[in-house]
Design a protein around this motif. Structure first.
Motif, short mmCIF file in Angstrom:
data_model
loop_
_atom_site.label_atom_id
_atom_site.label_comp_id
_atom_site.label_asym_id
_atom_site.label_seq_id
_atom_site.Cartn_x
_atom_site.Cartn_y
_atom_site.Cartn_z
N PRO A 1 0.62 -1.17 -0.31
CA PRO A 1 0.00 -0.01 -0.17
C PRO A 1 0.55 1.32 0.31
O PRO A 1 2.16 1.64 0.71
CB PRO A 1 -0.76 -0.19 0.93
N VAL A 2 0.63 2.69 -0.55
CA VAL A 2 1.08 3.46 -1.09
C VAL A 2 1.58 3.97 1.02
O VAL A 2 2.04 4.86 1.23
CB VAL A 2 0.48 4.54 -1.88
N HIS A 3 0.37 3.95 1.13
CA HIS A 3 0.20 4.65 2.55
C HIS A 3 1.15 3.80 2.97
O HIS A 3 1.75 5.05 4.59
CB HIS A 3 -1.02 5.06 3.52
N SER A 4 1.34 2.29 3.49
CA SER A 4 2.71 2.16 4.48
C SER A 4 4.20 2.20 3.70
O SER A 4 4.04 2.65 4.18
CB SER A 4 2.20 0.75 4.00
N ALA A 5 4.19 2.33 2.33
CA ALA A 5 5.60 2.97 2.16
C ALA A 5 6.12 4.15 2.62
O ALA A 5 7.10 4.71 2.99
CB ALA A 5 5.54 3.01 0.16
N LEU A 6 5.03 5.24 2.62
CA LEU A 6 5.52 6.50 2.84
C LEU A 6 5.50 6.73 4.33
O LEU A 6 6.05 7.47 5.10
CB LEU A 6 4.07 7.74 2.82
N HIS A 7 4.32 5.44 5.40
CA HIS A 7 4.33 6.01 7.19
C HIS A 7 5.53 5.09 6.94
O HIS A 7 6.35 5.98 8.08
CB HIS A 7 3.05 4.96 7.43
N GLU A 8 6.35 4.39 6.50
CA GLU A 8 7.60 3.46 7.46
C GLU A 8 9.04 5.26 6.68
O GLU A 8 9.92 5.01 7.21
CB GLU A 8 7.78 2.40 6.79
N ALA A 9 8.55 4.82 5.58
CA ALA A 9 9.47 6.75 4.84
C ALA A 9 9.79 7.30 5.81
O ALA A 9 10.67 7.46 6.43
CB ALA A 9 8.77 7.18 3.92
N CYS A 10 8.88 7.97 6.18
CA CYS A 10 8.40 8.91 7.20
C CYS A 10 8.73 8.58 8.48
O CYS A 10 9.81 9.19 9.84
CB CYS A 10 7.04 9.42 7.07
N HIS A 11 9.29 7.25 9.21
CA HIS A 11 9.37 7.31 10.29
C HIS A 11 11.16 7.28 10.60
O HIS A 11 11.89 8.07 11.34
CB HIS A 11 9.29 5.41 10.13
N TRP A 12 11.50 6.58 9.02
CA TRP A 12 12.89 7.17 8.43
C TRP A 12 13.63 8.59 8.67
O TRP A 12 14.13 8.98 8.97
CB TRP A 12 13.32 6.56 7.42
N LEU A 13 12.32 9.39 7.82
CA LEU A 13 12.61 10.46 8.34
C LEU A 13 13.00 11.75 9.08
O LEU A 13 13.78 12.38 9.54
CB LEU A 13 11.69 11.35 6.70
N CYS A 14 11.88 11.10 9.87
CA CYS A 14 11.97 11.45 11.43
C CYS A 14 13.03 11.33 12.31
O CYS A 14 13.59 11.68 13.43
CB CYS A 14 10.88 11.09 11.68
N MET A 15 13.70 10.24 12.06
CA MET A 15 14.38 9.29 13.31
C MET A 15 15.77 10.68 13.11
O MET A 15 16.42 11.11 11.56
CB MET A 15 15.31 8.24 12.47
N ASP A 16 16.99 10.20 13.55
CA ASP A 16 18.45 11.47 13.88
C ASP A 16 19.40 10.17 13.22
O ASP A 16 18.84 8.72 13.23
CB ASP A 16 18.76 11.57 14.94
N ALA A 17 20.53 9.58 12.94
CA ALA A 17 20.96 8.86 12.83
C ALA A 17 22.10 8.33 13.23
O ALA A 17 21.79 6.85 12.58
CB ALA A 17 22.15 10.03 11.92
#
Length: 155
Positions: free
Chosen positions: A60-76
């Motif tokens: 699902p597109v929402h799933s790909a975006l959700h997990e991607a946004c988790h990554w974007l919100c994390m620090d290194a």
């Protein structure tokens, strides 16, 4: 899941790939029916491992975006040990949901309205009863979290 949600096969995923690649996250395509590494929810849901977002055409597109946004919100440091569970607190989870809605507007054939409908159909739960009501009336704290971290402009 009873309602039909947009799948990556339903859109031109080149836009998603470019959006993520520009931020350092690589989209890793898997064969149909392949197990998805790092998938928290299993089945066709997207998976995260290090700097890779694993998907299939039926993800699902929402799933790909959700997990991607988790990554974007994390620090290194959190990204370095990432495998399956993105972690974070409740406010960060709200920020992830907010960001995925905003980024949906950058994907041709998706847009925030459709993404919010798909979030509701999948079972995301918000105090006001729907993703749209939450986004429009109750998400100021999530937006502020993203602005404070430079993930959204202050307006």
């Amino acid at each position: 899941m009873t309602a039909r949600v947009l799948r990556l096969a339903d859109i031109d995923a080149a836009g998603l790939e470019a959006l993520l690649r520009a931020r350092g996250l690589m989209l890793a395509w898997l064969a149909p029916q392949a197990d998805i590494p790092g998938s928290y929810w299993g089945e066709a849901e997207a998976g995260l491992v290090d700097d890779r977002l694993y998907v299939r055409a039926d993800t699902p597109v929402h799933s790909a975006l959700h997990e991607a946004c988790h990554w974007l919100c994390m620090d290194a440091s959190r990204r370095a040990g990432l495998h399956t569970d993105a972690g974070g607190d409740d406010l960060e989870e709200c920020a992830v949901c907010y960001l995925q809605i905003v980024l949906a507007d950058r994907l041709p054939g998706v847009g925030r309205r459709r993404l919010m409908q798909d979030m509701d159909a999948w079972g995301y739960s918000f105090r006001l009863g729907s993703a749209q009501a939450w986004f429009e009336q109750d998400a100021a704290d999530a937006r502020a979290w993203l602005v404070a971290r430079g993930l959204l402009p202050a307006d």
